[in-house]
Design an enzyme around this catalytic site. Structure first.
Site, PDB file in Angstrom:
ATOM      1  N   ILE A 134       7.832   3.076  -2.128  1.00 42.04           N
ATOM      2  CA  ILE A 134       8.378   3.028  -3.484  1.00 42.04           C
ATOM      3  C   ILE A 134       9.038   4.387  -3.720  1.00 42.04           C
ATOM      4  CG2 ILE A 134       6.133   3.735  -4.453  1.00 42.04           C
ATOM      5  CD1 ILE A 134       6.856   2.294  -7.029  1.00 42.04           C
ATOM      6  N   SER A 135      10.266   4.389  -4.192  1.00 42.52           N
ATOM      7  CA  SER A 135      11.026   5.631  -4.348  1.00 42.52           C
ATOM      8  C   SER A 135      10.432   6.517  -5.434  1.00 42.52           C
ATOM      9  CB  SER A 135      12.482   5.330  -4.689  1.00 42.52           C
ATOM     10  OG  SER A 135      13.126   4.648  -3.640  1.00 42.52           O
TER      11      SER A 135
END
Length: 292
Positions: A134-135
């Site tokens: 997940i960024s």
């Protein structure tokens, strides 16, 4: 070399971002190289509030339960936790009020594994399985702000948006508060299923999850006012350019010389394609095909 612009399949030159979307579910035609079936799941109904209404805070979704070890209002479910994250984003230079409000609405801890929830609101990427992450909140906010800067005029929201790489579903959830309609495609079946579960409680009627090859885009929903990608290759796939509306903007990581990645902004104008390279980033590599 610039890709040749051609009309997207199943769309016409007169089509606009407000065109009637296709009926669901659908199955794409078999492309050269093998079959790619895309299943569409619509995550159902929710409402969107403005930053003025929420003060960059929100209440837990109806029927949702606090994360184990916390209590609503004082733990990770608290809007104050997300407000602190939003404040950090402002200090880092994110200025768009709509992006900040959307980031404040979506509970990031619900999209990470339970062992990592205490890190959910730190400015760091986190593993979500199958070699994906997940960024960072800052990277998500930065890319979404770039998308909104590409709007023509001053509409309240983006039109129809295509997201390449659903991942755990977090960015798609934030996007749903910034666009009238979002199509999000994931090539890894395990992540597609995980995103579907993560998003179920949000009940977002304008978000459609697809399982398929993101490099092919999704021509049935084209043209798109904006396209955003969470994986980077050596070139922007021609299908994305074809499916981007004239006046639309694409934001994606692009592999530069030496293997490093940088954010690229592609604007599709009546005169042609304008490409702008920005800061260095690090995303997973862009791959074709689908996998379980």
């Amino acid at each position: 070399m610039k890709p040749t612009l051609q009309p997207a399949p199943n769309s016409s030159p007169k089509a606009t971002a407000g065109a009637v979307r296709p009926a669901f579910p659908v199955r794409l035609p078999v492309p050269v190289g093998g079959p790619v079936a895309i299943k569409v799941i619509a995550a159902c109904a929710g409402s969107v509030r403005t930053s003025a209404q929420i003060g960059l805070k929100s209440k837990p979704a109806k029927g949702s339960q606090p994360v184990q070890g916390t209590s609503a209002g004082i733990g990770l479910d608290s809007g104050a936790v997300r407000a602190r994250m939003v404040h950090k984003l402002q200090l880092q230079g994110v200025a768009d009020a709509q992006v900040l409000a959307a980031m404040g609405l979506v509970e990031r801890h619900r999209f990470v594994d339970s062992a990592l929830v205490n890190q959910a609101y730190e400015d760091t990427s986190l593993p979500i399985g199958l070699g994906q992450t997940i960024s960072k909140p800052n990277v998500v906010a930065r890319m979404l702000e770039l998308l909104l800067e590409g709007r023509q005029g001053a509409p309240d929201k983006l039109g129809r948006v295509l997201e390449i790489g659903t991942g755990c579903g977090y960015q798609a959830a934030v996007l749903s508060h910034l666009a009238r309609e979002v199509y999000s495609i994931e090539r890894l079946r395990g992540l597609h299923d995980k995103a579907r579960e993560n998003l179920r409680f949000l009940r977002l009627p304008n978000l459609h999850l697809l399982y398929g090859d993101g490099m092919l885009g999704y021509a049935r929903g084209a043209p798109y006012a904006a396209i955003i990608a969470a994986a980077g290759g050596e070139a922007i796939p021609p299908a994305w350019i074809e499916q981007l509306a004239v006046g639309g903007r694409l934001v994606a990581p692009l592999q530069a010389a030496g293997g490093a990645q940088a954010l690229v902004v592609v604007d599709k104008t009546p005169q042609g394609i304008r490409q702008t390279l920005l800061e260095a980033v690090h995303f997973v590599p862009l791959k074709s095909g689908t996998s379980y």
